[in-house]
Every structure is written in structure tokens, then in C-alpha cells.
Design an enzyme around this catalytic site. Structure first.
Site, PDB file in Angstrom:
ATOM      1  N   LYS A   1      -8.194  56.076  25.107  1.00 28.93           N
ATOM      2  CA  LYS A   1      -6.809  56.468  25.408  1.00 28.93           C
ATOM      3  C   LYS A   1      -6.822  57.662  26.358  1.00 28.93           C
ATOM      4  CE  LYS A   1      -2.524  57.634  22.896  1.00 28.93           C
ATOM      5  NZ  LYS A   1      -1.950  57.828  21.532  1.00 28.93           N
TER       6      LYS A   1
ATOM      7  N   SER B   1       2.019  55.034  20.561  1.00 32.21           N
ATOM      8  CA  SER B   1       1.737  55.374  21.942  1.00 32.21           C
ATOM      9  C   SER B   1       0.386  54.857  22.437  1.00 32.21           C
ATOM     10  CB  SER B   1       1.794  56.891  22.107  1.00 32.21           C
ATOM     11  OG  SER B   1       0.807  57.513  21.315  1.00 32.21           O
TER      12      SER B   1
ATOM     13  N   SER C   1       0.775  56.106  16.006  1.00 31.52           N
ATOM     14  CA  SER C   1       0.416  55.609  17.343  1.00 31.52           C
ATOM     15  C   SER C   1      -0.837  54.766  17.433  1.00 31.52           C
ATOM     16  CB  SER C   1       0.289  56.780  18.319  1.00 31.52           C
ATOM     17  OG  SER C   1       1.569  57.135  18.764  1.00 31.52           O
TER      18      SER C   1
HETATM   19  N1  GLN Z   1       6.014  57.229  17.799  1.00 29.70           N
HETATM   20  C1  GLN Z   1       5.768  58.533  17.250  1.00 29.70           C
HETATM   21  C2  GLN Z   1       6.280  59.582  18.194  1.00 29.70           C
HETATM   22  O1  GLN Z   1       6.843  59.245  19.163  1.00 29.70           O
HETATM   23  C3  GLN Z   1       4.317  58.705  16.956  1.00 29.70           C
HETATM   24  C4  GLN Z   1       3.515  59.068  18.112  1.00 29.70           C
HETATM   25  C5  GLN Z   1       2.059  59.263  17.817  1.00 29.70           C
HETATM   26  O2  GLN Z   1       1.569  58.911  16.748  1.00 29.70           O
HETATM   27  N2  GLN Z   1       1.374  59.872  18.767  1.00 29.70           N
HETATM   28  O3  GLN Z   1       6.163  60.740  17.979  1.00 29.70           O
END
Ligand code: GLN
Length: 501
Positions: free
Chosen positions: A78, A165, A189
Site C-alpha cells: 500500500k 482504503s 481498511s
Molecule cells: N474507512 C475508515 C476511515 O475512513 C477507515 C480507514 C482506515 O482503516 N484507514 O477512516
């Protein structure tokens, strides 16, 4: 090529047995990426030349008798994990130049001078880093649509999101381009995109994997973890990545979970706690169905099923969207265009304040700005107690709820997400709808527990098959048991073997 290119163990065993070379495996992976990436947009960069050089080095090490646990395994990282020329371990030439952009304008030219510990440990174990995976800007989002590189598409239906994400990581594994990818999980994410792309995604216990070199979003919640096609493969990667790191004070001294250790859990009696709040009427029918079928499957496998309560699940979202932005607003303060970040051009007469404002104004996307404003607001005097402190109290209470739940069972079962992958563009104008994607996942990060999402069915949506995941949550540092529980389900159902198309 003899070994299954989507299976970590088979590749590793094939390379160690010299049935196939790391160079051949890497070339095949690079060809697959070249064929599919234009449509999927899973990768932000591909390290074609470096990957081949490093594959040749791995082959030389294997020839010299090195039993590398990830020999020749192609991996996607990532793009919020630093991949730099290797400056801080012995100079064996295993460096990966390249950018670490966090899919943000403000870091579009950032080239790190060091490599994240988790990534370095994979490299030392013989893995080949083939490229960087797309993501939501600074890991804020649930769809990988908020990226300067454009959205990643779901390999099962390209009109749909891959989740986020870590959407690039999940799509790359789901499409069979790499057998292993690293994601980061602050509120879901790793698990949510894993569910959307039909792969297994593991968020380890907080502190299990070093965060050194992971660009911080919310430091008390962030964890790096693997996305793979199976529990076995996740176990191999986790063993390599885990363990104390002098460069991350929060990394744990617990013994890394041994991949071979899964076997010792396979025969132990199992009590699964089905989370009452996970059986919500708001779930998509395919999710409700997959969950009930998973319960039946575990019953057939001899598990005892109990019902447990997590009454604070709905407050989890509220608490998370205070704690995470608060920490993010502080972490992102360093991106000021002076030491870190793209520097904006100034007009005559403008000064330092303008430089900060302009660099940050041009560099951050709208969701990141929203989080920074939310975070500074909840931390400001006068609001700190009402918001931030209250969120911390919810967090403590939630931990108590989990402790009570684990008195009656070994692991918790609940959905990973309320529904399968949604259409690209469907939720981009509605931040709250996007935040609600995380209802089943953020509680895990707030409590620091390990959890995974695994494939548990296929939904029929608009004439297409879409993967559905279920989530297992474990006790602190109990990943080996958690993965063994997942593996029993894989062996019985074979959902993990389903492929797009
Ligand atoms: N979707 C969540 C957010 O927008 C989690 C993001 C993540 O785990 N990095 O914060």
C-alpha cells in the site's frame, strides 16, 4: 509454471525446491499487472526493473541454501508504507527506490530514504516487492475513490469500488495479480476491501506489527496487515512481519505467531460468539444470508454457538470519527510544505503563513481537510471534554464489553460490512454513508484486537456475482487461533477459492 501464482506457500515451496525461479514468478506477476492494471488501477507504481534484479538476488540466495520463508513471493505494498533505498540495514543491495505518495497531491513527489520495518522484513524473507498499491488519500475512506491516481476498480465488477482504503491491495490479490499485499487498517481498511474483493484480510493486534515507516493516520489505531487468498498464507506473512522493533516503541515483545502453530489450534473445542448487533435488519440480504450460513457451517464443524452483546457498536462509529480525526489532525501537521510536502509557489509579498496555507490548501483533498477540521475542532479548548474525552470513555467501555464477551467464547463472528461492493460514485457525495461502511470494523481498532475478514459467499447483484465477507474477532495476540478458525471454514466451504469471471 508449476505453482499456483495466487498461493504464497506454493510459490515459496516451488522456489525453494527450484522447480521455478523467483525470476520466473516475478516476470509472470509483472506481465499480469501489465495486462490488468489499466482497467483495475490497483497499482500506483510498478517496480519492473528493481523487482527483476531483486528476484535474481533471491534466486542466488536460494541456490546458496537459504530457506527463505517468502522466497520469490511477489508482493504489493500500500502506498502509505515507505519503500526507500535501504539505508538502515546491512547494505545487501535490497533497496527499492520509488515514491510513497499516500495517494495525495501533497506527497506526490515524496521519495522516502528508508523502508518500513514490515516491508523490510518481507524483503529479508525473500519476498519481491513488485509495486505500490492504490488507496484513499492518507487512508481516509472506504472506497479507494479519493486518490490522486483515480479509483481502483473491483475485479469482480469494474463498475464497482474495491473498497478502501487498502483497495489497491485487495484488488491486486482478488484479481490474482499477486498472492500477497500489505494494507493498513485504522478503522477497517484491510477488512472492508478484503470483503469486497473476495480475499482474506487480517488486522493484527495493535502492536503486533511495527508501524515504523507507515505514514501515520491515527497512531493509536493504525496496524499493518496482510491480504491473501487463504488463512495459511496470511499466517506465513504475519509470522515474518511480527515482533518487536526498536524503531516503534509501541511494537509488542510477544512472540510472533508461528504459521505452523495454527495446527495446534485446529483440534481445540471452539465456542463462537455471534454478535447480536451484527444481525441487524439494515444488512444487505446477501450479508445476512452469508452470516447465517457461516453460523450453520461452524455448527456442523462442531463449534458451540453462543450469542453475545456489543451494545456500544453504534457509538463506535461516533467515537472513531472523533478519535481518528483528532489524531490525524496532529499527525498531518508536519505536512507544511517546508520540511515535508509539496511546496506551493508564493506570490510577491506573501510570507510563511501563506506558504503553509497555500501548500496545505493545494496539497490536501477535501476528505482529508474535513478530517483535519473535525480533529482540530474536537481537540480545541471548550470542546475537548464534550467530544474527545467522551469518545475516550466510549473506547474504554467498549473494551469492557469485549472482555465480557470473551468470557463466554473464543472468537466473535459478525459481518465485515453491511453490504457488498457499491457502485463507483455512489457514496462520494455523502460522507456519512461512507462512514457507516465501518460500523462493524472500527470497534476492533478502538479496542486494539485482532480481526479478519474472510470470503463467505457470493451475492447476485445486478446480474453479477459479488463476494461477501464475514468477520472474526479474536482476543489480544490470539491471531494463530483466529486463523485456524478461518482455515476450518475455508476447508469446509471453499469460498476462498472462488475467482472473479
Ligand atoms: N474507512 C475508515 C476511515 O475512513 C477507515 C480507514 C482506515 O482503516 N484507514 O477512516
Amino acid at each position: 509454471m508449476a505453482s499456483d501464482p495466487t498461493n504464497v506457500r506454493e510459490i515459496r515451496d516451488g522456489v525453494l525446491a527450484r522447480q521455478v525461479s523467483a525470476a520466473e514468478v516475478t516476470r509472470a506477476a509483472l506481465m499480469g499487472i501489465a495486462r490488468s492494471n489499466a482497467s483495475l488501477n490497483a497499482f500506483t507504481q510498478v517496480f519492473e526493473n528493481r523487482a527483476m534484479e531483486n528476484a535474481a538476488r533471491v534466486d542466488a540466495r536460494v541456490a546458496a541454501g537459504d530457506r527463505l520463508p517468502l522466497a520469490g513471493v511477489p508482493v504489493a505494498i500500500k502506498d502509505n508504507m515507505c519503500t526507500g533505498p535501504d539505508l538502515w540495514t546491512a547494505g545487501d543491495g535490497f533497496g527499492y527506490a520509488g515514491l510513497t505518495t499516500c495517494a495525495s497531491r501533497i506527497l506526490e513527489n515524496y521519495s522516502s530514504q528508508f523502508t518500513a520495518t514490515a516491508v523490510q522484513r518481507l524483503i529479508d524473507a525473500g519476498a519481491i516487492i513488485v509495486g505500490k498499491a492504490n488507496m484513499d488519500e492518507f487512508a481516509m475512506g472506504s472506497s479507494t475513490e479519493r486518490s490522486i491516481f483515480g479509483p481502483t476498480r473491483n475485479p469482480w465488477d469494474e463498475s464497482r469500488v474495491a473498497g478502501g482504503s487498502s483497495g489497491g491491495s485487495a484488488a491486486a490479490v482478488g484479481a490474482g495479480l499477486v498472492p500477497l499485499a500489505l494494507g493498513s487498517d485504522t478503522g477497517g481498511s484491510i477488512r472492508q476491501p478484503a470483503a469486497f474483493c473476495g480475499v482474506l484480510g487480517l488486522k493484527p493486534t495493535y502492536g503486533r506489527v511495527s508501524r515504523y515507516g507507515l505514514v501515520a493516520f491515527a497512531s493509536s489505531l493504525d496496524q499493518i496487515g496482510p491480504l491473501t487468498r487463504s488463512a495459511d498464507d496470511a499466517a506465513i506473512a504475519l509470522e515474518v512481519m511480527s515482533g518487536k522493533d526498536a524503531l516503534d516503541a509501541t511494537s509488542s515483545t510477544h512472540e510472533p505467531p508461528r504459521a505452523a502453530g495454527l495446527d495446534s489450534h485446529d483440534a481445540s473445542p471452539l465456542t463462537l460468539g455471534v454478535v447480536r448487533q451484527g444481525r441487524s435488519g439494515a444488512n444487505h440480504p446477501s450479508v445476512a444470508d452469508a452470516l447465517e450460513r457461516a453460523i450453520q457451517e461452524y455448527t456442523k464443524l462442531g463449534a458451540k454457538i453462543v450469542e453475545v452483546d456489543l451494545p456500544l457498536i453504534d457509538h463506535g462509529i461516533a467515537a472513531y470519527y472523533i478519535v481518528a480525526p483528532a489524531e490525524a489532525s496532529s499527525n498531518l501537521a508536519r505536512l507544511d510544505g517546508v520540511r515535508y510536502g509539496r511546496r506551493a509557489a508564493l506570490k510577491p509579498g506573501e510570507g510563511l503563513e501563506d506558504l503553509y496555507a497555500r501548500s496545505r490548501g493545494e496539497g490536501f483533498g477535501p476528505e482529508v481537510k474535513r478530517r483535519i477540521m473535525l480533529g482540530t475542532h474536537v481537540l480545541s479548548s471548550g470542546y475537548y471534554d464534550a467530544y474527545y474525552n467522551t469518545a475516550l470513555k466510549v473506547r474504554r467501555k467498549l473494551l469492557g464489553d469485549f472482555e465480557r464477551a470473551f468470557e463466554t467464547c473464543d472468537a466473535l463472528l459478525l459481518p465485515s460490512t453491511p453490504g457488498p461492493a457499491f457502485k463507483i460514485g455512489e457514496k462520494t457525495d455523502d460522507p456519512i454513508a461512507m462512514y457507516l461502511e465501518d460500523v462493524y470494523t472500527v470497534i476492533v481498532n478502538l479496542a486494539g484486537l485482532p480481526a479478519l475478514s474472510m470470503p463467505a459467499g457470493l451475492a447476485d447483484v445486478g446480474g453479477k456475482k459479488l463476494p461477501v465477507g464475514v468477520q472474526l474477532i479474536g482476543r489480544m495476540f490470539d491471531e494463530a487461533r483466529l486463523l485456524s478458525i478461518a482455515r476450518r471454514f475455508e476447508r469446509a466451504t471453499q469460498w476462498h477459492a472462488a475467482r472473479p469471471g
